[in-house]
Design a protein around this motif. Structure first.
Motif, mmCIF file in Angstrom:
data_model
loop_
_atom_site.group_PDB
_atom_site.id
_atom_site.type_symbol
_atom_site.label_atom_id
_atom_site.label_comp_id
_atom_site.label_asym_id
_atom_site.label_seq_id
_atom_site.Cartn_x
_atom_site.Cartn_y
_atom_site.Cartn_z
ATOM 1 N N VAL A 153 -33.072 -60.009 -10.266
ATOM 2 C CA VAL A 153 -33.376 -61.411 -10.513
ATOM 3 C C VAL A 153 -33.001 -62.234 -9.286
ATOM 4 N N LEU A 154 -33.842 -63.201 -8.949
ATOM 5 C CA LEU A 154 -33.530 -64.211 -7.938
ATOM 6 C C LEU A 154 -33.096 -65.468 -8.661
ATOM 7 N N ILE A 155 -31.896 -65.945 -8.352
ATOM 8 C CA ILE A 155 -31.332 -67.126 -8.997
ATOM 9 C C ILE A 155 -31.141 -68.211 -7.941
ATOM 10 N N HIS A 156 -31.787 -69.338 -8.132
ATOM 11 C CA HIS A 156 -31.562 -70.473 -7.235
ATOM 12 C C HIS A 156 -30.343 -71.263 -7.710
ATOM 13 N N GLY A 157 -29.644 -71.892 -6.763
ATOM 14 C CA GLY A 157 -28.424 -72.628 -7.112
ATOM 15 C C GLY A 157 -27.311 -71.701 -7.537
ATOM 16 N N GLU A 220 -38.177 -58.773 -10.222
ATOM 17 C CA GLU A 220 -38.808 -58.853 -11.541
ATOM 18 C C GLU A 220 -38.759 -60.251 -12.137
ATOM 19 N N ILE A 221 -37.688 -61.023 -11.807
ATOM 20 C CA ILE A 221 -37.470 -62.316 -12.462
ATOM 21 C C ILE A 221 -37.005 -63.338 -11.429
ATOM 22 N N VAL A 222 -37.477 -64.568 -11.566
ATOM 23 C CA VAL A 222 -36.907 -65.706 -10.852
ATOM 24 C C VAL A 222 -36.387 -66.693 -11.885
ATOM 25 N N LEU A 223 -35.115 -67.055 -11.777
ATOM 26 C CA LEU A 223 -34.512 -68.098 -12.608
ATOM 27 C C LEU A 223 -34.419 -69.343 -11.734
ATOM 28 N N ASP A 224 -35.268 -70.319 -12.015
ATOM 29 C CA ASP A 224 -35.477 -71.436 -11.088
ATOM 30 C C ASP A 224 -35.050 -72.761 -11.695
ATOM 31 N N MET A 225 -34.208 -73.494 -10.987
ATOM 32 C CA MET A 225 -33.824 -74.833 -11.412
ATOM 33 C C MET A 225 -34.320 -75.897 -10.435
ATOM 34 N N VAL A 226 -35.213 -75.504 -9.524
ATOM 35 C CA VAL A 226 -35.717 -76.434 -8.509
ATOM 36 C C VAL A 226 -37.107 -76.940 -8.872
ATOM 37 N N ALA A 227 -38.023 -76.020 -9.185
ATOM 38 C CA ALA A 227 -39.423 -76.336 -9.479
ATOM 39 C C ALA A 227 -40.080 -76.957 -8.241
ATOM 40 N N GLY A 228 -40.992 -77.901 -8.415
ATOM 41 C CA GLY A 228 -41.662 -78.513 -7.275
ATOM 42 C C GLY A 228 -42.321 -77.471 -6.383
ATOM 43 N N GLU A 240 -45.400 -57.284 -9.398
ATOM 44 C CA GLU A 240 -46.341 -57.273 -10.512
ATOM 45 C C GLU A 240 -45.610 -57.297 -11.849
ATOM 46 N N ASP A 241 -46.190 -58.037 -12.800
ATOM 47 C CA ASP A 241 -45.608 -58.225 -14.128
ATOM 48 C C ASP A 241 -44.281 -58.984 -14.084
ATOM 49 N N GLY A 242 -44.065 -59.751 -13.010
ATOM 50 C CA GLY A 242 -42.844 -60.532 -12.875
ATOM 51 C C GLY A 242 -42.827 -61.739 -13.794
ATOM 52 N N ARG A 243 -41.605 -62.264 -14.019
ATOM 53 C CA ARG A 243 -41.413 -63.404 -14.909
ATOM 54 C C ARG A 243 -40.729 -64.545 -14.169
ATOM 55 N N HIS A 244 -41.309 -65.721 -14.262
ATOM 56 C CA HIS A 244 -40.775 -66.924 -13.619
ATOM 57 C C HIS A 244 -40.289 -67.862 -14.713
ATOM 58 N N VAL A 245 -38.976 -68.167 -14.705
ATOM 59 C CA VAL A 245 -38.368 -68.962 -15.770
ATOM 60 C C VAL A 245 -37.810 -70.252 -15.168
ATOM 61 N N THR A 246 -38.346 -71.377 -15.595
ATOM 62 C CA THR A 246 -37.913 -72.680 -15.094
ATOM 63 C C THR A 246 -36.907 -73.296 -16.070
#
Length: 336
Positions: A153-157, A220-228, A240-246
């Protein structure tokens, strides 16, 4: 309603006198709230400070209908009164709770399904720092992101309250964790907390760094609190088949997307915000956390990363500290 002996009918609370900076947080005397059906009344020991409190103070995140207008989405304390339908064994229990607002006060109500008993492994200040981030990360990383052991997972912040909890919870369940941070110092702190890799987004292109770290495979996953404008870059980090969670939109609510990329890579884009969800939904999350996470909390394997504890009367200083952006982990107010 069953009530123990409460020695006061009024309490001091920290209210938002008008939209604005930290100085608009003012102490006010108001009535002690009464627990409704399925709620408990908590004598507050400590309260967590969260980014939504800041946004609410600025007038950009009004309380949902029926919720307290006071800031404060998580507390720890002692149950001193029970609403109808609450089992009597909750009386007198030391708990932490995800609230619907109202945590910046001497007394606060919360649905019993959003309460968890505080184990001996935690101080009350640590307990107050858990509910908002734990419910948020569990709901989004595991329920919506479907994180599984050995995924990445990639976690921003990465050094925020959410970020540090996501690192700890991810590692607890065998997830590989990459974070972005705003300084080399924070990158070091994130790796000390448990992140496998930390990227300084001010000096490095996180998309290119993800390619290097993953051998071009992506996450597989990005947990994003930035958006934009981060969203399009995040999609380039997903395999492929990754999940992006805002979970927040600190960089703006609008994003330009390549829909062909989403189709070709079979990506899932989702997200949520916790506060408007129903009590039933939050109770389900609380039950899952109790069953799957709380045993590790009780064993001392999961604790929040604590930044600084402020006195209740210094809520404005706590907000200014959060907005300065130098904190690592959770900021808490204490009645002590």
């Amino acid at each position: 309603m069953t009530v123990t002996q409460i020695l006061q009918s009024e309490m001091t609370a920290i209210a938002i006198s008008k939209p604005g900076g930290p100085d608009v947080l003012k102490p006010e005397i108001m009535a002690v709230p009464k627990p409704a059906v399925g709620e408990v009344l908590i004598k507050v020991v400590a309260a967590g400070v969260n980014r939504p409190d800041i946004i609410q103070r600025k007038g950009l995140y009004p309380a949902p209908p029926g919720a307290s207008p006071l800031p404060g989405l998580e507390v720890s304390g002692i149950v001193v009164a029970l609403g109808d339908g609450v089992e009597p064994e909750w009386m007198g229990r030391s708990i932490c709770a995800l609230t619907n607002g109202g945590g910046y006060a001497e007394f606060c109500v919360a649905p019993v399904g959003q309460c968890l008993s505080v184990p001996e492994s935690l101080t009350m200040e640590e307990a107050a720092a858990l509910p908002e981030t734990l419910f948020t990360v569990w709901s989004n990383l595991f329920n919506r992101g479907f994180a599984r052991e050995d995924e990445t997972v990639l976690i921003h912040g990465g050094t925020s309250g959410i970020g540090t909890m996501a690192i700890k919870l991810g590692k607890l369940f065998g997830v590989n964790v990459i974070v972005t941070c705003g300084s080399d110092q924070k990158c070091i702190a994130a790796k000390t907390i448990g992140a496998d890799h930390a990227i300084n987004y001010k000096t490095q292109d996180f998309v290119e760094e993800i390619k290097k770290i993953t051998g071009g495979q992506g996450v597989e996953i990005v947990l994003d609190m930035v958006a934009g404008d981060y969203v399009a870059r995040n999609l380039n980090c997903l395999k492929e088949d990754g999940r992006h969670v805002t979970i927040a939109v600190q960089g703006g609510v609008n994003a330009t997307l390549n829909m062909a990329q989403i189709m070709m890579k079979r990506l899932t884009l989702t997200g949520s915000t916790l506060r408007p969800q129903s009590a039933d939904r939050k109770a389900l999350l609380g039950d899952e956390i109790y069953r799957y996470v709380w045993p590790d909390v009780e064993a001392g394997k999961l604790k929040p990363v604590m930044d600084e504890v402020f006195a209740f009367r210094d809520a404005a200083k706590a907000h200014a500290h959060m907005e300065a952006g130098n904190h690592i982990g959770k900021i808490v107010l204490t009645m002590g």
